[in-house]
Motif scaffolding. Structure first.
Motif, PDB file in Angstrom:
ATOM      1  N   TYR A 113     -56.473  55.870  27.489  1.00  0.00           N
ATOM      2  CA  TYR A 113     -56.834  55.977  26.075  1.00  0.00           C
ATOM      3  C   TYR A 113     -56.341  54.766  25.299  1.00  0.00           C
ATOM      4  O   TYR A 113     -55.501  53.989  25.767  1.00  0.00           O
ATOM      5  CB  TYR A 113     -56.254  57.249  25.446  1.00  0.00           C
ATOM      6  N   VAL A 114     -56.883  54.624  24.080  1.00  0.00           N
ATOM      7  CA  VAL A 114     -56.366  53.677  23.102  1.00  0.00           C
ATOM      8  C   VAL A 114     -55.975  54.483  21.877  1.00  0.00           C
ATOM      9  O   VAL A 114     -56.695  55.398  21.465  1.00  0.00           O
ATOM     10  CB  VAL A 114     -57.374  52.552  22.764  1.00  0.00           C
ATOM     11  N   ASN A 115     -54.812  54.186  21.328  1.00  0.00           N
ATOM     12  CA  ASN A 115     -54.304  54.860  20.148  1.00  0.00           C
ATOM     13  C   ASN A 115     -54.252  53.843  19.009  1.00  0.00           C
ATOM     14  O   ASN A 115     -53.591  52.812  19.117  1.00  0.00           O
ATOM     15  CB  ASN A 115     -52.907  55.423  20.433  1.00  0.00           C
ATOM     16  N   ILE A 116     -54.987  54.114  17.920  1.00  0.00           N
ATOM     17  CA  ILE A 116     -55.037  53.232  16.758  1.00  0.00           C
ATOM     18  C   ILE A 116     -54.227  53.917  15.650  1.00  0.00           C
ATOM     19  O   ILE A 116     -54.404  55.102  15.413  1.00  0.00           O
ATOM     20  CB  ILE A 116     -56.489  53.006  16.301  1.00  0.00           C
ATOM     21  N   TYR A 117     -53.353  53.168  14.997  1.00  0.00           N
ATOM     22  CA  TYR A 117     -52.492  53.807  14.011  1.00  0.00           C
ATOM     23  C   TYR A 117     -52.186  52.889  12.828  1.00  0.00           C
ATOM     24  O   TYR A 117     -52.287  51.673  12.922  1.00  0.00           O
ATOM     25  CB  TYR A 117     -51.193  54.284  14.668  1.00  0.00           C
ATOM     26  N   LEU A 118     -51.822  53.537  11.712  1.00  0.00           N
ATOM     27  CA  LEU A 118     -51.364  52.841  10.515  1.00  0.00           C
ATOM     28  C   LEU A 118     -49.845  52.797  10.539  1.00  0.00           C
ATOM     29  O   LEU A 118     -49.185  53.796  10.821  1.00  0.00           O
ATOM     30  CB  LEU A 118     -51.815  53.577   9.250  1.00  0.00           C
ATOM     31  N   ASP A 119     -49.309  51.648  10.239  1.00  0.00           N
ATOM     32  CA  ASP A 119     -47.869  51.469  10.189  1.00  0.00           C
ATOM     33  C   ASP A 119     -47.549  50.843   8.844  1.00  0.00           C
ATOM     34  O   ASP A 119     -48.145  49.824   8.484  1.00  0.00           O
ATOM     35  CB  ASP A 119     -47.434  50.543  11.333  1.00  0.00           C
ATOM     36  N   GLY A 120     -46.673  51.473   8.075  1.00  0.00           N
ATOM     37  CA  GLY A 120     -46.379  50.912   6.767  1.00  0.00           C
ATOM     38  C   GLY A 120     -45.256  51.614   6.061  1.00  0.00           C
ATOM     39  O   GLY A 120     -44.659  52.557   6.575  1.00  0.00           O
ATOM     40  N   ASN A 121     -45.006  51.143   4.853  1.00  0.00           N
ATOM     41  CA  ASN A 121     -43.926  51.683   4.033  1.00  0.00           C
ATOM     42  C   ASN A 121     -44.192  53.122   3.625  1.00  0.00           C
ATOM     43  O   ASN A 121     -43.334  53.984   3.749  1.00  0.00           O
ATOM     44  CB  ASN A 121     -43.734  50.805   2.786  1.00  0.00           C
ATOM     45  N   ASP A 122     -45.398  53.389   3.134  1.00  0.00           N
ATOM     46  CA  ASP A 122     -45.774  54.735   2.697  1.00  0.00           C
ATOM     47  C   ASP A 122     -47.270  54.886   2.959  1.00  0.00           C
ATOM     48  O   ASP A 122     -48.094  54.540   2.124  1.00  0.00           O
ATOM     49  CB  ASP A 122     -45.445  54.924   1.217  1.00  0.00           C
ATOM     50  N   GLN A 123     -47.616  55.420   4.129  1.00  0.00           N
ATOM     51  CA  GLN A 123     -49.021  55.504   4.537  1.00  0.00           C
ATOM     52  C   GLN A 123     -49.868  56.289   3.543  1.00  0.00           C
ATOM     53  O   GLN A 123     -51.055  56.026   3.396  1.00  0.00           O
ATOM     54  CB  GLN A 123     -49.163  56.112   5.942  1.00  0.00           C
ATOM     55  N   ALA A 124     -49.296  57.247   2.855  1.00  0.00           N
ATOM     56  CA  ALA A 124     -50.057  58.069   1.913  1.00  0.00           C
ATOM     57  C   ALA A 124     -50.583  57.238   0.742  1.00  0.00           C
ATOM     58  O   ALA A 124     -51.568  57.602   0.107  1.00  0.00           O
ATOM     59  CB  ALA A 124     -49.202  59.219   1.397  1.00  0.00           C
ATOM     60  N   THR A 125     -49.952  56.091   0.462  1.00  0.00           N
ATOM     61  CA  THR A 125     -50.396  55.256  -0.657  1.00  0.00           C
ATOM     62  C   THR A 125     -51.366  54.154  -0.222  1.00  0.00           C
ATOM     63  O   THR A 125     -51.837  53.390  -1.063  1.00  0.00           O
ATOM     64  CB  THR A 125     -49.189  54.608  -1.366  1.00  0.00           C
ATOM     65  N   ILE A 126     -51.657  54.078   1.057  1.00  0.00           N
ATOM     66  CA  ILE A 126     -52.603  53.061   1.539  1.00  0.00           C
ATOM     67  C   ILE A 126     -53.986  53.409   0.993  1.00  0.00           C
ATOM     68  O   ILE A 126     -54.405  54.571   1.043  1.00  0.00           O
ATOM     69  CB  ILE A 126     -52.607  53.011   3.083  1.00  0.00           C
ATOM     70  N   PRO A 127     -54.713  52.432   0.468  1.00  0.00           N
ATOM     71  CA  PRO A 127     -56.042  52.713  -0.104  1.00  0.00           C
ATOM     72  C   PRO A 127     -56.957  53.419   0.892  1.00  0.00           C
ATOM     73  O   PRO A 127     -56.936  53.140   2.096  1.00  0.00           O
ATOM     74  CB  PRO A 127     -56.580  51.330  -0.464  1.00  0.00           C
ATOM     75  N   ALA A 128     -57.769  54.335   0.369  1.00  0.00           N
ATOM     76  CA  ALA A 128     -58.690  55.111   1.205  1.00  0.00           C
ATOM     77  C   ALA A 128     -59.641  54.217   1.986  1.00  0.00           C
ATOM     78  O   ALA A 128     -60.077  54.582   3.085  1.00  0.00           O
ATOM     79  CB  ALA A 128     -59.481  56.090   0.339  1.00  0.00           C
ATOM     80  N   ASP A 129     -59.964  53.026   1.475  1.00  0.00           N
ATOM     81  CA  ASP A 129     -60.859  52.100   2.175  1.00  0.00           C
ATOM     82  C   ASP A 129     -60.322  51.723   3.554  1.00  0.00           C
ATOM     83  O   ASP A 129     -61.080  51.283   4.413  1.00  0.00           O
ATOM     84  CB  ASP A 129     -61.059  50.815   1.363  1.00  0.00           C
TER      85      ASP A 129
END
Length: 173
Positions: A113-129
């Motif tokens: 498999y490949v796992n794609i993920y968001l990594d950041g300070n506060d993922q909930a505030t990342i723009p919906a785009d």
């Protein structure tokens, strides 16, 4: 004595190098010119990075990879002025105006498999785009090929791998 041995050696080389027999049968046909596979998630199966999935999505390969395969991931980033799709290579990193890192889109892969993920300070505030309705192209190619091509350029990867748009496997899961 040495001269006689040298003479025999030279005559032997000439005699054996001029031997020729009938042409043998042709060998088996080689594999087709394709050296990779491309997968794209399609509607309604766009990827959504949410708190519920820990801002991570997974694509399971239909066939396990081999040791020499590598995975490249590209995110659909809209279209250019000619209406052609623009594919952004991962990992991608975005910054705040002050230059500090806001978030990154990254991936890891295994044979299955490949796992794609968001990594950041506060993922909930990342723009919906960048979080919702995401389309990815997952490209599997041999490692030696990947080492010889500009992996940041999706079109170069496709051309070098002798892959066309008609060979992109649209996936639902």
């Amino acid at each position: 004595m040495k001269k006689i041995l040298t003479l025999f050696a030279v005559i032997g080389l000439i005699a054996f190098s001029s031997c020729e027999g009938p042409e043998g049968p042709p060998g088996p046909e080689g594999p087709p010119g394709l050296i990779g596979a491309v997968y794209e998630n399609i509607a309604p199966n766009y990827y959504n990075f949410t708190n519920a999935n820990d801002y991570s999505v997974r694509f399971n390969f239909p066939v396990p990879l081999v040791d020499s395969d590598v995975v490249l991931v590209y995110r659909f980033d809209g279209t250019d002025n000619g209406g052609r799709p623009v594919w952004q290579a991962l990992p991608e990193t975005y910054y705040f105006d002050d230059g500090t890192r806001d978030f990154s889109l990254k991936y890891v892969f295994t044979y299955n498999y490949v796992n794609i993920y968001l990594d950041g300070n506060d993922q909930a505030t990342i723009p919906a785009d960048y979080r919702l309705n995401q389309i990815f192209r997952i490209v599997v190619v041999p490692a030696d090929f990947a080492a010889s091509v500009d992996k940041s350029n999706y079109l170069e990867v496709m051309k070098g791998a002798n892959l066309s748009e008609s060979q992109v496997q649209k996936i639902k899961f």
